[in-house]
Design a protein around this motif. Sequence first.
Motif, short mmCIF file in Angstrom:
data_model
loop_
_atom_site.label_atom_id
_atom_site.label_comp_id
_atom_site.label_asym_id
_atom_site.label_seq_id
_atom_site.Cartn_x
_atom_site.Cartn_y
_atom_site.Cartn_z
N PRO A 425 1.03 -1.24 0.03
CA PRO A 425 0.03 -0.14 0.03
C PRO A 425 0.92 1.24 0.00
N LEU A 426 0.46 2.06 -0.81
CA LEU A 426 1.30 3.44 -0.74
C LEU A 426 0.90 3.99 0.67
N PRO A 427 2.24 4.63 1.28
CA PRO A 427 1.87 5.30 2.42
C PRO A 427 1.17 6.74 2.38
N HIS A 428 0.66 7.24 3.64
CA HIS A 428 0.34 8.39 3.67
C HIS A 428 1.50 9.32 3.85
N PRO A 429 1.43 10.59 3.74
CA PRO A 429 2.34 11.61 4.07
C PRO A 429 2.59 11.75 5.33
N THR A 430 4.00 11.66 5.89
CA THR A 430 4.26 12.14 7.40
C THR A 430 4.28 13.66 7.62
N THR A 431 4.59 14.25 6.43
CA THR A 431 4.96 16.08 6.58
C THR A 431 3.95 16.76 5.75
N ALA A 432 2.65 16.43 5.89
CA ALA A 432 1.61 16.94 5.09
C ALA A 432 1.61 18.66 5.33
N ALA A 433 1.85 18.70 6.58
CA ALA A 433 1.87 20.37 7.02
C ALA A 433 3.00 21.27 6.24
N SER A 434 4.04 20.34 5.84
CA SER A 434 5.00 21.23 5.14
C SER A 434 5.22 20.72 3.46
N PRO A 435 4.83 21.56 2.73
CA PRO A 435 4.70 21.50 1.39
C PRO A 435 5.90 20.93 0.78
N ALA A 436 6.98 21.49 1.27
CA ALA A 436 8.51 21.26 0.52
C ALA A 436 8.75 19.54 1.06
N ALA A 437 8.64 19.69 2.32
CA ALA A 437 8.76 18.02 2.85
C ALA A 437 7.99 17.21 2.43
N ALA A 438 6.68 17.34 2.06
CA ALA A 438 5.81 16.43 1.29
C ALA A 438 6.21 16.05 0.15
N VAL A 439 6.70 17.26 -0.91
CA VAL A 439 7.34 16.86 -2.09
C VAL A 439 8.40 16.01 -2.03
N ALA A 440 9.59 16.16 -1.32
CA ALA A 440 10.47 15.26 -0.87
C ALA A 440 10.09 14.07 -0.85
N GLU A 441 9.02 13.67 0.07
CA GLU A 441 8.57 12.36 0.47
C GLU A 441 8.10 11.63 -0.91
N LEU A 442 7.36 12.80 -1.60
CA LEU A 442 6.76 12.25 -2.86
C LEU A 442 7.66 11.52 -4.04
N ARG A 443 8.81 12.50 -4.11
CA ARG A 443 10.03 12.28 -4.91
C ARG A 443 10.60 11.05 -4.43
N ALA A 444 10.63 10.85 -3.02
CA ALA A 444 11.41 9.30 -2.52
C ALA A 444 10.53 8.12 -3.01
N LEU A 445 9.16 8.22 -3.12
CA LEU A 445 8.27 7.27 -3.43
C LEU A 445 8.26 6.95 -4.97
N ALA A 446 8.74 8.08 -5.64
CA ALA A 446 9.03 7.88 -7.15
C ALA A 446 10.37 7.47 -7.32
N ARG A 447 10.98 7.21 -6.32
CA ARG A 447 12.70 6.80 -6.58
C ARG A 447 13.20 7.65 -7.22
N THR A 448 12.97 8.85 -7.48
CA THR A 448 14.01 10.01 -8.35
C THR A 448 14.24 11.16 -7.49
N ASP A 449 15.33 11.75 -7.83
CA ASP A 449 15.62 13.14 -7.12
C ASP A 449 15.84 14.20 -8.17
N ARG A 450 15.10 13.88 -9.47
CA ARG A 450 14.91 14.86 -10.54
C ARG A 450 14.40 16.17 -10.00
#
Length: 450
Positions: A425-450
């Motif tokens: 299952p895709l996890p929930h964001p743990t840093t939803a209150a911080s847009p920048a941190a949530a984007v970093a989490e999302l990039r990690a899920l995509a396994r990319t740092d582009r």
Amino acid sequence: MTTRGGRDVAAPGGVLPTPGGGAESTHDPAGPAHGPSGPALRRRIGVEIELIAPPGVDRGVLARRVALAAGGAARRVSHTDSEPSLVPGMGHFWHLTPAWEVSDAHGAPVASFVDDITIADDLRREHEEARAGRAAPVTAPGAREPSPDLWRVLSDDPRLLRLVADHSDPAGRFEQSLDAAARLFGTDVQVVGGVRRLRDRAGASIAMAAPLAPGRERPCEIVTAPLTVDHEAALEALLRPASELGFTVPVEAAVHLHVDGAPFRSAHAFANLVRLFGHWRGALHELLDTNPACTRLAPMPPALLTLVEEEAAAWAAVTSGARTGARADADADAEDDDVTTAADDDATTAGGAASAERWHRLQQAAARTGLLKYMDVNLTALLTDSPARDTVEVRILPGSLSASAITARARLVEALLDRCLEEAPLPHPTTAASPAAAVAELRALARTDR
């Protein structure tokens, strides 16, 4: 460079490819590993790009320019869509509007160039400026007066509209727009002011035709044939002539990606799509630079988010029990490791065909949650076993005239869709209150740092 609102504009250049719209597979392993601006896209993707022509240019001009470059042909057709109705008690009308289909030198489809009724702000603002005497002069290359034979047909019944379309010549003159349909119904076309009206012999309305409203020839949604290789070059071949003709990115613009729906026809993949576009909505909008002025986006229905979690929990309980029982039987009877492995395999699939039944039940339940086409992602094709177009439509990319910008964002989407195909299952964001941190989490899920 960018237009207002931070949307992208293409630089001239590029080559004209053949779009390759006939592949059946989701990925194309024979394609190039890299495109001009980064790793090549792997999926079979159809792209929709919303633009607006400068005054004096219409979408047909762009279609003919693309056809000329491709050594092919542009054919005028009718595009079917709906629009809000001003008649009390009637939600919307269905209409036919002028569109063009372009094929290449071999007759293969390249793209369609159609109207999009959501593109309105630029036209409204220009009309207001013209009334105030502040309209800018027309300087676009290829500018000309709109054709007097650009017209549309409206009906309150899509079935009647399809019948009229089958008996109308999209490239014909406005004065003859409903004549063939009138012969079909055995009646005459009535002319009221500048409108042509068709009724049946009992007086019931069938359709009416009217000249295209001023400016409505200018919105242009480019709908590509499915692209399987060289996605960026194929988009550049469409966007370069648009840029040269003076097309721009309108206020409400978006880019849509259609990917094959077949890989997502399982309970775990569908649930992960819902989690991605439901729980990660803010981060996705931030990551992809979603246009806040886009008018046809919406979050996943809360009922659907609840449904996929409840269904996943119930399935986990069933498979856990099956696995425990299978292992107990295997431990009692097995004399070697092969029996234990077989028991594990049977438990994982909970009897094999159960996975298909699980998907069927989830599919039916999801259809009752209020899922609609006009959301951040259009999953409605997955709710039926025989859709007209079996795709998942990602609708939150911003408008753009840059092939490289579109493909860069499409790479991110593709990587996230890959993650959705995993059973975990895709996890929930743990840093939803911080847009920048949530984007970093999302990039990690995509396994990319582009």
